[in-house]
Motif scaffolding. Structure first.
Motif, PDB file in Angstrom:
ATOM      1  N   GLY A  20       0.780  -1.224   0.000  1.00 50.35           N
ATOM      2  CA  GLY A  20       0.000   0.000   0.000  1.00 50.35           C
ATOM      3  C   GLY A  20       0.813   1.275   0.000  1.00 50.35           C
ATOM      4  N   GLN A  21       2.103   1.195   0.298  1.00 45.70           N
ATOM      5  CA  GLN A  21       2.979   2.358   0.251  1.00 45.70           C
ATOM      6  C   GLN A  21       3.628   2.439  -1.129  1.00 45.70           C
ATOM      7  OE1 GLN A  21       3.184   4.632   2.842  1.00 45.70           O
ATOM      8  NE2 GLN A  21       1.533   3.339   3.656  1.00 45.70           N
ATOM      9  N   VAL A  22       3.567   3.615  -1.751  1.00 45.51           N
ATOM     10  CA  VAL A  22       4.046   3.783  -3.123  1.00 45.51           C
ATOM     11  C   VAL A  22       5.184   4.793  -3.154  1.00 45.51           C
ATOM     12  CG1 VAL A  22       3.437   4.506  -5.467  1.00 45.51           C
ATOM     13  CG2 VAL A  22       1.790   3.219  -4.079  1.00 45.51           C
ATOM     14  N   ARG A  23       6.240   4.440  -3.881  1.00 49.52           N
ATOM     15  CA  ARG A  23       7.303   5.398  -4.208  1.00 49.52           C
ATOM     16  C   ARG A  23       7.492   5.394  -5.713  1.00 49.52           C
ATOM     17  NH1 ARG A  23      12.615   4.715  -2.651  1.00 49.52           N
ATOM     18  NH2 ARG A  23      12.333   2.451  -2.767  1.00 49.52           N
ATOM     19  N   ILE A  24       7.575   6.584  -6.296  1.00 50.62           N
ATOM     20  CA  ILE A  24       7.812   6.727  -7.736  1.00 50.62           C
ATOM     21  C   ILE A  24       9.179   7.366  -7.898  1.00 50.62           C
ATOM     22  CG2 ILE A  24       6.988   7.762  -9.876  1.00 50.62           C
ATOM     23  CD1 ILE A  24       4.162   7.708  -8.693  1.00 50.62           C
ATOM     24  N   ILE A  25      10.126   6.618  -8.463  1.00 50.51           N
ATOM     25  CA  ILE A  25      11.534   6.993  -8.472  1.00 50.51           C
ATOM     26  C   ILE A  25      11.993   7.288  -9.898  1.00 50.51           C
ATOM     27  CG2 ILE A  25      13.864   6.315  -7.770  1.00 50.51           C
ATOM     28  CD1 ILE A  25      11.837   6.528  -5.479  1.00 50.51           C
ATOM     29  N   THR A  26      12.707   8.407 -10.092  1.00 45.72           N
ATOM     30  CA  THR A  26      13.230   8.767 -11.409  1.00 45.72           C
ATOM     31  C   THR A  26      14.457   7.930 -11.749  1.00 45.72           C
ATOM     32  OG1 THR A  26      14.812  10.447 -10.670  1.00 45.72           O
ATOM     33  CG2 THR A  26      12.524  11.149 -10.966  1.00 45.72           C
ATOM     34  N   ARG A  27      14.858   8.018 -13.000  1.00 44.10           N
ATOM     35  CA  ARG A  27      16.063   7.330 -13.452  1.00 44.10           C
ATOM     36  C   ARG A  27      17.283   7.746 -12.642  1.00 44.10           C
ATOM     37  NH1 ARG A  27      18.354   8.041 -19.628  1.00 44.10           N
ATOM     38  NH2 ARG A  27      20.538   7.646 -19.146  1.00 44.10           N
ATOM     39  N   GLY A  28      17.324   8.983 -12.166  1.00 40.61           N
ATOM     40  CA  GLY A  28      18.434   9.472 -11.371  1.00 40.61           C
ATOM     41  C   GLY A  28      18.321   9.164  -9.888  1.00 40.61           C
ATOM     42  N   GLY A  29      17.241   8.478  -9.457  1.00 41.68           N
ATOM     43  CA  GLY A  29      17.104   8.088  -8.070  1.00 41.68           C
ATOM     44  C   GLY A  29      16.340   9.064  -7.198  1.00 41.68           C
ATOM     45  N   HIS A  30      15.634  10.040  -7.783  1.00 46.99           N
ATOM     46  CA  HIS A  30      14.899  11.026  -7.005  1.00 46.99           C
ATOM     47  C   HIS A  30      13.441  10.605  -6.840  1.00 46.99           C
ATOM     48  CE1 HIS A  30      18.229  13.921  -7.203  1.00 46.99           C
ATOM     49  NE2 HIS A  30      18.406  13.473  -8.435  1.00 46.99           N
TER      50      HIS A  30
END
Length: 350
Positions: A80-90
């Protein structure tokens, strides 16, 4: 090994209309799939990057998909916890509320999806300029809620690290997970041979295609397991200055651009089209903050009314070809890449 479907789920790339962008129908998971040992969930995975080629590969060893024009992201779901991470790790979770909401309702406890955030135009093509407008957060026709996530790989699933499985098996599991519509959609496999698929993609006005080796595991970096072939070339170039104009939007008559060659920036010409009033005004404000006295790169003949800047901004430039002396031809500005996207500056080779 994961049991493969008897018939791969894919769609032909029709000549009459763009390919259907919705995911296919859901299937029940195969109860005969073996139980795998549990693996710790990675905090971040360096993405597999596609190697640019001038022609499409051919043969049954390849899986073909549309090349999407957006921001490369990974979606991490942990109960249920979501993280959306960029190619650079942000962490860009807050910038994509529609994708975040769609991830929370996926029928899985833990997962890492690899894919692209896009905004679609009226006929279903990804539009990088529209995505940039959405990410600016301005009050207008577009908002960040319009960005959706097109998933094209599954790297972690219900406690299992899938990177050592072959591409086809990972795709089989991904197809079962992604719903038919909504904020997260499936990047469908396209039936046919590479050159014919590329020709049809170009006819539809798409950016190009991606070819993936069917039996290869997922490897971070640009190792050649994935190949990209473009209809119209679009790459990132460092902005090293601009030429003033009293008639152009934002006073920018022409951007001065640079690519990398042998580890150094080299001048590759300019770009004077693709701007609108808003994009040029925003760009001019950013350029005025990084002005320098002398050009960071040798531009050859002295440029009239040129303003030089530190080469820290990366512009996405669409172009048709190169001149014999390695200058851009028929170039058009598409937008600025966000520094947190970790975008590459194009590399020239002799």
């Amino acid at each position: 090994m994961v049991k493969r479907p008897s018939k791969p789920r894919s769609v032909p790339l029709r000549k009459s209309q763009p390919p259907d962008l919705k995911g296919g129908r859901r299937r029940s998971r195969d109860p005969e799939q073996p139980a795998l040992p549990f693996d710790p969930m990675p905090d971040r995975i360096e993405p597999c990057l596609a190697l640019l080629k001038s022609s499409a590969p051919s043969g049954p060893d390849w899986i073909f998909e549309i090349k999407w024009d957006g921001y490369r992201l990974s979606v991490h779901l942990d109960h249920g916890q979501v993280r959306i991470i960029t190619r650079g790790g942000h962490d860009w979770t807050h910038r994509f509320p529609t994708i975040q909401a769609a991830a929370k309702v996926l029928p899985v406890g833990t997962a890492i999806l690899d894919g692209e955030a896009v905004v679609l135009d009226d006929i279903g093509r990804s539009d990088f300029s529209a995505l940039q407008q959405a990410l600016r957060g301005r009050i207008g026709k577009r908002s960040a809620e319009e960005a959706i996530f097109v998933a094209f790989d599954l790297l972690y699933f219900d406690g299992h690290d899938l990177r050592n499985l072959e591409q086809e098996s990972r795709r089989h599991l991904l197809e079962d997970l992604i719903p038919a519509d909504g904020g997260i959609r499936l990047s469908q496999e396209i039936e046919g041979d590479g050159p014919a698929i590329l020709a049809a993609a170009c006819e539809h006005g798409l950016e190009g295609i991606i070819a993936k080796r069917r039996d290869e595991p997922y490897r971070s970096g640009r190792g050649g397991e994935w190949v990209k072939v473009k209809c119209i070339q679009s790459e990132g170039f460092a902005i090293i200055g601009y030429e003033r104009s009293t008639a152009a939007f934002g006073g920018i008559g022409r951007l001065l651009l640079a690519a990398r060659k042998d580890g150094q920036l080299v001048y590759v010409g300019g770009c004077g089209t693709g701007f609108n009033e808003r994009s040029a005004t925003d760009l001019r404000k950013q350029l005025d903050e990084i002005v320098i006295d002398k050009p960071a790169v040798d531009t050859g003949r002295k440029k009239r009314d040129a303003v030089y800047v530190r080469p820290v901004l990366i512009a996405e430039i669409e172009f048709r070809a190169w001149t014999a002396d390695q200058k851009l031809r028929h170039s058009s500005f598409k937008g600025l890449r966000d520094p947190k996207d970790n975008a590459d500056i194009y590399r020239l080779f002799d």
